[in-house]
Design a protein around this motif. Structure first.
Motif, PDB file in Angstrom:
ATOM      1  N   ASP A   1      29.822  54.530  30.967  1.00  0.00           N
ATOM      2  CA  ASP A   1      28.561  55.183  31.309  1.00  0.00           C
ATOM      3  C   ASP A   1      27.843  55.476  29.992  1.00  0.00           C
ATOM      4  O   ASP A   1      28.384  56.172  29.129  1.00  0.00           O
ATOM      5  N   LYS A   2      26.647  54.921  29.832  1.00  0.00           N
ATOM      6  CA  LYS A   2      25.869  55.126  28.606  1.00  0.00           C
ATOM      7  C   LYS A   2      25.221  56.499  28.641  1.00  0.00           C
ATOM      8  O   LYS A   2      24.508  56.832  29.576  1.00  0.00           O
ATOM      9  N   ASP A   3      25.507  57.297  27.622  1.00  0.00           N
ATOM     10  CA  ASP A   3      24.847  58.592  27.476  1.00  0.00           C
ATOM     11  C   ASP A   3      24.151  58.647  26.131  1.00  0.00           C
ATOM     12  O   ASP A   3      24.353  57.790  25.281  1.00  0.00           O
ATOM     13  N   PHE A   4      23.355  59.680  25.937  1.00  0.00           N
ATOM     14  CA  PHE A   4      22.535  59.767  24.735  1.00  0.00           C
ATOM     15  C   PHE A   4      23.374  59.737  23.459  1.00  0.00           C
ATOM     16  O   PHE A   4      23.076  59.002  22.526  1.00  0.00           O
ATOM     17  N   PHE A   5      24.455  60.510  23.442  1.00  0.00           N
ATOM     18  CA  PHE A   5      25.263  60.595  22.224  1.00  0.00           C
ATOM     19  C   PHE A   5      26.527  59.749  22.266  1.00  0.00           C
ATOM     20  O   PHE A   5      27.058  59.376  21.243  1.00  0.00           O
ATOM     21  N   THR A   6      27.023  59.475  23.456  1.00  0.00           N
ATOM     22  CA  THR A   6      28.337  58.839  23.541  1.00  0.00           C
ATOM     23  C   THR A   6      28.425  57.996  24.809  1.00  0.00           C
ATOM     24  O   THR A   6      27.496  57.977  25.610  1.00  0.00           O
ATOM     25  N   ASN A   7      29.533  57.309  24.986  1.00  0.00           N
ATOM     26  CA  ASN A   7      29.775  56.559  26.219  1.00  0.00           C
ATOM     27  C   ASN A   7      30.965  57.187  26.928  1.00  0.00           C
ATOM     28  O   ASN A   7      31.957  57.523  26.285  1.00  0.00           O
ATOM     29  N   GLU A   8      30.857  57.353  28.241  1.00  0.00           N
ATOM     30  CA  GLU A   8      31.976  57.902  29.010  1.00  0.00           C
ATOM     31  C   GLU A   8      32.688  56.786  29.747  1.00  0.00           C
ATOM     32  O   GLU A   8      32.057  55.895  30.315  1.00  0.00           O
ATOM     33  N   PHE A   9      34.000  56.880  29.751  1.00  0.00           N
ATOM     34  CA  PHE A   9      34.860  55.873  30.374  1.00  0.00           C
ATOM     35  C   PHE A   9      34.728  55.904  31.899  1.00  0.00           C
ATOM     36  O   PHE A   9      34.825  56.953  32.516  1.00  0.00           O
ATOM     37  N   LEU A  10      34.476  54.720  32.509  1.00  0.00           N
ATOM     38  CA  LEU A  10      34.382  54.627  33.967  1.00  0.00           C
ATOM     39  C   LEU A  10      35.533  53.831  34.589  1.00  0.00           C
ATOM     40  O   LEU A  10      35.689  53.819  35.801  1.00  0.00           O
ATOM     41  N   GLY A  11      36.316  53.151  33.759  1.00  0.00           N
ATOM     42  CA  GLY A  11      37.450  52.395  34.289  1.00  0.00           C
ATOM     43  C   GLY A  11      37.636  51.094  33.538  1.00  0.00           C
ATOM     44  O   GLY A  11      36.745  50.632  32.823  1.00  0.00           O
ATOM     45  N   LYS A  12      38.825  50.497  33.707  1.00  0.00           N
ATOM     46  CA  LYS A  12      39.084  49.221  33.045  1.00  0.00           C
ATOM     47  C   LYS A  12      39.974  48.350  33.906  1.00  0.00           C
ATOM     48  O   LYS A  12      40.657  48.836  34.813  1.00  0.00           O
ATOM     49  N   VAL A  13      39.949  47.052  33.638  1.00  0.00           N
ATOM     50  CA  VAL A  13      40.854  46.120  34.297  1.00  0.00           C
ATOM     51  C   VAL A  13      41.422  45.191  33.235  1.00  0.00           C
ATOM     52  O   VAL A  13      40.754  44.873  32.252  1.00  0.00           O
ATOM     53  N   LYS A  14      42.666  44.801  33.454  1.00  0.00           N
ATOM     54  CA  LYS A  14      43.298  43.790  32.615  1.00  0.00           C
ATOM     55  C   LYS A  14      43.507  42.592  33.531  1.00  0.00           C
ATOM     56  O   LYS A  14      44.129  42.726  34.581  1.00  0.00           O
ATOM     57  N   ILE A  15      42.952  41.447  33.154  1.00  0.00           N
ATOM     58  CA  ILE A  15      42.998  40.266  34.019  1.00  0.00           C
ATOM     59  C   ILE A  15      43.950  39.234  33.429  1.00  0.00           C
ATOM     60  O   ILE A  15      43.847  38.889  32.249  1.00  0.00           O
ATOM     61  N   ASP A  16      44.878  38.766  34.248  1.00  0.00           N
ATOM     62  CA  ASP A  16      45.858  37.756  33.840  1.00  0.00           C
ATOM     63  C   ASP A  16      45.188  36.389  33.819  1.00  0.00           C
ATOM     64  O   ASP A  16      44.690  35.921  34.837  1.00  0.00           O
ATOM     65  N   LEU A  17      45.182  35.755  32.654  1.00  0.00           N
ATOM     66  CA  LEU A  17      44.554  34.438  32.504  1.00  0.00           C
ATOM     67  C   LEU A  17      45.584  33.320  32.373  1.00  0.00           C
ATOM     68  O   LEU A  17      45.221  32.165  32.177  1.00  0.00           O
ATOM     69  N   SER A  18      46.878  33.655  32.479  1.00  0.00           N
ATOM     70  CA  SER A  18      47.919  32.665  32.188  1.00  0.00           C
ATOM     71  C   SER A  18      47.826  31.431  33.078  1.00  0.00           C
ATOM     72  O   SER A  18      48.136  30.326  32.638  1.00  0.00           O
ATOM     73  N   LYS A  19      47.380  31.606  34.314  1.00  0.00           N
ATOM     74  CA  LYS A  19      47.322  30.457  35.236  1.00  0.00           C
ATOM     75  C   LYS A  19      46.204  29.479  34.912  1.00  0.00           C
ATOM     76  O   LYS A  19      46.193  28.353  35.403  1.00  0.00           O
ATOM     77  N   ILE A  20      45.222  29.893  34.089  1.00  0.00           N
ATOM     78  CA  ILE A  20      44.122  28.972  33.761  1.00  0.00           C
ATOM     79  C   ILE A  20      44.098  28.605  32.275  1.00  0.00           C
ATOM     80  O   ILE A  20      43.129  28.028  31.792  1.00  0.00           O
ATOM     81  N   GLN A  21      45.163  28.918  31.533  1.00  0.00           N
ATOM     82  CA  GLN A  21      45.165  28.619  30.095  1.00  0.00           C
ATOM     83  C   GLN A  21      45.107  27.124  29.803  1.00  0.00           C
ATOM     84  O   GLN A  21      44.674  26.721  28.733  1.00  0.00           O
ATOM     85  N   GLU A  22      45.558  26.309  30.728  1.00  0.00           N
ATOM     86  CA  GLU A  22      45.466  24.855  30.549  1.00  0.00           C
ATOM     87  C   GLU A  22      44.196  24.323  31.201  1.00  0.00           C
ATOM     88  O   GLU A  22      43.973  23.121  31.266  1.00  0.00           O
ATOM     89  N   GLY A  23      43.380  25.224  31.727  1.00  0.00           N
ATOM     90  CA  GLY A  23      42.144  24.845  32.404  1.00  0.00           C
ATOM     91  C   GLY A  23      42.177  25.302  33.847  1.00  0.00           C
ATOM     92  O   GLY A  23      43.209  25.221  34.507  1.00  0.00           O
ATOM     93  N   GLY A  24      41.049  25.803  34.332  1.00  0.00           N
ATOM     94  CA  GLY A  24      40.994  26.228  35.730  1.00  0.00           C
ATOM     95  C   GLY A  24      39.934  27.278  35.958  1.00  0.00           C
ATOM     96  O   GLY A  24      39.182  27.631  35.056  1.00  0.00           O
ATOM     97  N   VAL A  25      39.925  27.790  37.181  1.00  0.00           N
ATOM     98  CA  VAL A  25      38.886  28.726  37.601  1.00  0.00           C
ATOM     99  C   VAL A  25      39.533  29.916  38.308  1.00  0.00           C
ATOM    100  O   VAL A  25      40.448  29.745  39.105  1.00  0.00           O
ATOM    101  N   ILE A  26      39.073  31.102  38.002  1.00  0.00           N
ATOM    102  CA  ILE A  26      39.367  32.281  38.826  1.00  0.00           C
ATOM    103  C   ILE A  26      38.045  32.559  39.535  1.00  0.00           C
ATOM    104  O   ILE A  26      37.066  32.965  38.912  1.00  0.00           O
ATOM    105  N   GLU A  27      38.008  32.229  40.822  1.00  0.00           N
ATOM    106  CA  GLU A  27      36.779  32.417  41.598  1.00  0.00           C
ATOM    107  C   GLU A  27      36.373  33.889  41.538  1.00  0.00           C
ATOM    108  O   GLU A  27      37.231  34.764  41.450  1.00  0.00           O
ATOM    109  N   PRO A  28      35.056  34.174  41.618  1.00  0.00           N
ATOM    110  CA  PRO A  28      34.625  35.571  41.593  1.00  0.00           C
ATOM    111  C   PRO A  28      35.399  36.402  42.616  1.00  0.00           C
ATOM    112  O   PRO A  28      35.495  36.025  43.778  1.00  0.00           O
ATOM    113  N   ARG A  29      35.986  37.493  42.151  1.00  0.00           N
ATOM    114  CA  ARG A  29      36.731  38.382  43.045  1.00  0.00           C
ATOM    115  C   ARG A  29      36.657  39.800  42.515  1.00  0.00           C
ATOM    116  O   ARG A  29      36.230  40.038  41.391  1.00  0.00           O
ATOM    117  N   TRP A  30      37.079  40.732  43.366  1.00  0.00           N
ATOM    118  CA  TRP A  30      37.015  42.164  43.033  1.00  0.00           C
ATOM    119  C   TRP A  30      38.310  42.607  42.379  1.00  0.00           C
ATOM    120  O   TRP A  30      39.394  42.314  42.872  1.00  0.00           O
TER     121      TRP A  30
END
Length: 155
Positions: free
Chosen positions: A79-108
């Motif tokens: 969240d952008k604020d005047f002086f600082t940014n507040e944390f709203l959340g994070k995700v860590k996405i596993d890319l190992s299945k597409i390291q040789e090439g591929g697609v992760i279709e848009p998902r939530w």
């Protein structure tokens, strides 16, 4: 191993789409947030624009770059604020299945806390495409130079 910090395989073109988020935590006094997202792919960082006064931002941003694809990618929503940014959340996405090439279709992906006291809610929608680069020849997916050249005392 060789290129351990850059993942495996060969260099290629990576396209990351940061589409939208829903049900974000409200951090501002108006009951909204001013969200933006940051992608971190090893040393590469990219940011979406800030969308003011919403809990359901639509970014529809695409980021394209050439890289070795690492096994994971982090996306953090702020969240952008005047002086600082507040944390709203994070995700860590596993890319190992597409390291040789591929697609992760848009998902939530459900946003996660970074500590016990983080106030986090909502999900972010992301799509990823990775195409290894092949210029006129099929190269092995891991290039190994003679171990004698890189290990001290191996002669």
């Amino acid at each position: 191993g060789i290129n351990a910090e850059y993942g495996i395989g060969m260099p290629g073109r990576c396209i990351i789409r940061v589409i939208s988020a829903v049900d974000l935590a409200a951090k501002d006094s108006n009951g909204k947030s001013d969200p933006w997202a940051e992608i971190v792919l090893e040393s590469i960082k990219r940011k979406t624009p800030v969308i003011p006064a919403t809990l359901n931002p639509e970014w529809n941003e695409s980021f394209e770059f050439d890289c070795y694809l690492p096994p994971t990618m982090e996306v953090t929503v702020w969240d952008k604020d005047f002086f600082t940014n507040e944390f709203l959340g994070k995700v860590k996405i596993d890319l190992s299945k597409i390291q040789e090439g591929g697609v992760i279709e848009p998902r939530w992906f459900t946003l996660e806390k970074r500590s016990k006291k983080s106030v986090v809610s909502g999900k972010i929608q992301i799509g990823i495409k990775y195409s290894p680069e092949i210029k006129g020849e099929i190269r092995p997916s891991v290039n190994v130079i003679s171990a004698d050249d890189i290990l001290p005392g191996a002669n």
